[in-house]
Design an enzyme around this catalytic site. Structure first.
Site, PDB file in Angstrom:
ATOM      1  CB  CYS A 318      -0.946   0.011   1.208  1.00 29.60           C
ATOM      2  SG  CYS A 318      -2.079   1.412   1.229  1.00 29.60           S
ATOM      3  CB  CYS A 321      -0.912   2.587   3.857  1.00 31.32           C
ATOM      4  SG  CYS A 321      -2.503   2.032   3.221  1.00 31.32           S
ATOM      5  CG  ASP A 322       2.834   1.258   4.563  1.00 36.82           C
ATOM      6  OD1 ASP A 322       2.209   1.773   5.506  1.00 36.82           O
ATOM      7  OD2 ASP A 322       2.719   0.071   4.237  1.00 36.82           O
TER       8      ASP A 322
END
Length: 571
Positions: A318, A321-322
């Site tokens: 992701c 996300c990261d």
């Protein structure tokens, strides 16, 4: 357990990593480096080394032992000293196992015998003296006292952890255990992610007392150890497990119930008239009027060495996300579809260099996205290549001296990726700080095969009616990543979970379902208050047809008859 939840959850991956780490640490520490072996090593590698210097090196290693009663170079100190000597002399001294299976079994038998003997002596002494057998602390050495104190503290900590695990749910004042009523559940939610808990909050506030069936471990967000920074309303960043825990607490506060189990199958009524049946791994069969499937989707992985071990240490699925964690660093994106293109463009905003690795000579993504990637100044593309291995490294400080530091094992982080040219077969090591795998997702919907209709263009994703969360089966709804092949974000999953709860509530109201228990209680009260048996019989016969919403709902009828007999017996 709480420490694990605060940093990375207690999912399957985390547990496997912890167990593997403990096994590796146990193997690494089950060694001893004797003074004789160290002398032989220096005799071969550096004969000019003074014996006093060799003894001093060995003493430093002995001093690193956690137990002061150990008088040899053992465990992590011995392993690290051997590594440092190997780095300097290209070879290492001989390490021998500290314990083997025979030693463990004999030690266990010996300790058991000593305990029995000590217990017998203690009992005899107490009987003869008539006083309690108190320890003679003044006879113990300082090392013995310290060792005994550490032992007792460890025992207290272990007992405290066991007690916390046993009472964790009971300590939550909002926790409600699920108790079968004999009637179909009004709403059952399968899955414990943002979609599931959002649906539970809406269902509970509507008075439907939803039952959430989900394992305590697992889930994409539950296993996410890094901070969640893109969820609205979080004044302070929180980890994935912390966010899920807050959702769970809110749902339980409003009256949702939880069953720690896994759903293996869902069976619609045979003739289309009756409750849905949910088969679980341990609880058994549960009947429900409405079911919201929110089991999410799992990212597809490369299945190459190093990938599993380094998840959370630079391997991710992701970028949204990261990606921020690797600002101004070099990253790799694996894939050639729209998801890979989007991840590469997202990472290019913050990372210093983005390399897209694709196994073919052209992208299968849309032309617009592909052109943007190809023309981006920060993004490079490696065609006809695959990632064969992800290499990690342990962040530890090296010292030129031979002194050994008592360092705990540290988590590995991504160092490079071994990339293979599929045409020539040649492999190269490409240095990077993170590897983002974007080769698609697989929804966790295998238990619904043959039950609902799936999206023909997106295999595995449940097809829902346009504008709703309803599926092809009446009373069955889908929320979150099981029906979303595009966004796959926590916030979008939570929104679809709320929509599914609203759709399920509307379905119950339109079909007059979910009121069996209330109707039965009203009928029973009216029957008990009637004057004569004839009136009772007539009222009962008349209400029987009105009460049973399903013609074949035998479970509700049995519960009704049982309750009537119980009340009459008490009266």
């Amino acid at each position: 357990k709480k420490a694990h939840q605060s940093v990375g959850g207690i999912g399957e991956q985390g547990l496997i990593q912890d167990v593997n780490s403990m096994v590796r640490q146990s193997e690494a520490e089950n060694v001893v480096l004797t003074l004789e072996s160290l002398r032989e090593f220096y005799q071969e590698q550096d004969a000019s080394k003074e014996d006093s210097d060799i003894v001093n090196v060995h003493k430093k290693c002995v001093g690193l032992a956690k137990s002061r009663t150990v008088e040899d170079c053992v465990g992590a100190g011995a392993s690290q000293l051997a590594r440092k000597l190997k780095k300097k002399y290209k070879t290492a001294p001989k390490l021998i196992p500290r314990f083997n299976e025979e030693d463990r079994s004999s030690k266990s038998s010996k300790e058991e015998g000593e305990k029995k003997e000590s217990s017998a002596k203690s009992s005899s002494s107490s009987s003869s003296s008539g006083t309690s057998n108190k320890p003679n602390l003044h006879l113990a050495t300082k090392e013995q006292l310290q060792e005994e104190l550490e032992k007792r503290l460890d025992e207290e900590r272990d007992a405290q952890v066991e007690e916390e695990d046993a009472n964790e749910q009971e300590e939550d004042p909002d926790y409600h255990s699920w108790n079968p009523t004999g009637y179909p559940e009004k709403m059952v939610i399968v899955g414990g992610g943002p979609a599931g808990w959002s649906a539970a909050i809406y269902g509970a506030r509507a008075g439907l007392t939803p039952l959430v069936i989900a394992p305590s471990m697992g889930g994409q967000l539950q296993g996410k150890g890094v901070d969640v920074e893109n969820y609205p309303g979080l004044a302070e960043t929180a980890t994935g497990p912390a966010l899920v825990a807050a959702m769970r607490h809110q749902a339980l506060h409003f009256g949702a119930t939880v069953e720690d189990d896994i759903v293996t199958a869902i069976e619609p009524p045979a003739n289309g008239n009756g409750p849905l049946k949910i088969m679980t791994n341990g609880t058994g069969t549960i009947e429900a009027h409405t079911i919201i499937v929110a089991t999410g989707a799992e990212a597809n992985w490369l299945q190459v060495p190093g990938e599993w071990e380094l998840r959370g240490g630079g391997v991710s699925s992701c970028a949204t996300c990261d990606g921020f964690l690797y600002a101004k660093k070099s990253v790799i994106v694996v894939g050639g579809g729209d998801a890979a293109m989007e991840d590469a463009l997202v990472l290019a905003r913050t990372s210093s260099k983005v390399t897209v690795i694709h196994r073919r000579d052209q992208f299968r993504a849309s032309k617009v996205l592909a052109d943007r990637v190809l023309n981006h100044p920060v993004i490079d593309v490696v065609w006809n290549a695959t990632v064969e291995e992800i290499v990690g490294q342990v962040l530890e400080t090296d010292s030129e001296s031979e002194e050994v530091d008592d360092l705990d094992q540290q988590q590995k982080v991504v160092k490079s990726a071994i990339v293979k040219d599929v045409t020539s077969g040649a492999t190269t090591a490409m240095e990077c700080d993170a590897v983002f795998v974007a080769i698609g997702h697989t929804p966790s919907t295998s238990f619904l095969k043959g039950v609902v209709e799936f999206d023909p263009e997106m295999p595995g994703y449940i097809q829902t009616t346009v504008g709703t969360t309803a599926t092809s089966v009446a009373g069955l709804f889908a929320a979150g990543d099981v029906a979303d092949a595009v966004y796959r974000q926590a916030i979008t999953s939570a929104g679809s979970g709320a929509a599914a709860a609203l759709d399920a509530e509307r379905y119950l109201s339109e079909n007059g379902l979910g009121n069996e228990q209330e109707e039965f209680e009203a009928e029973l009260l009216a029957e008990l208050m009637s004057d004569g048996p004839s009136a009772t019989s007539a009222s009962s016969a008349q209400d029987e047809d009105a009460y049973n919403v399903y013609a074949d709902d035998s479970s509700a009828a049995n519960a009704k008859q049982f309750a009537k007999e119980s009340v009459r017996a008490e009266l």
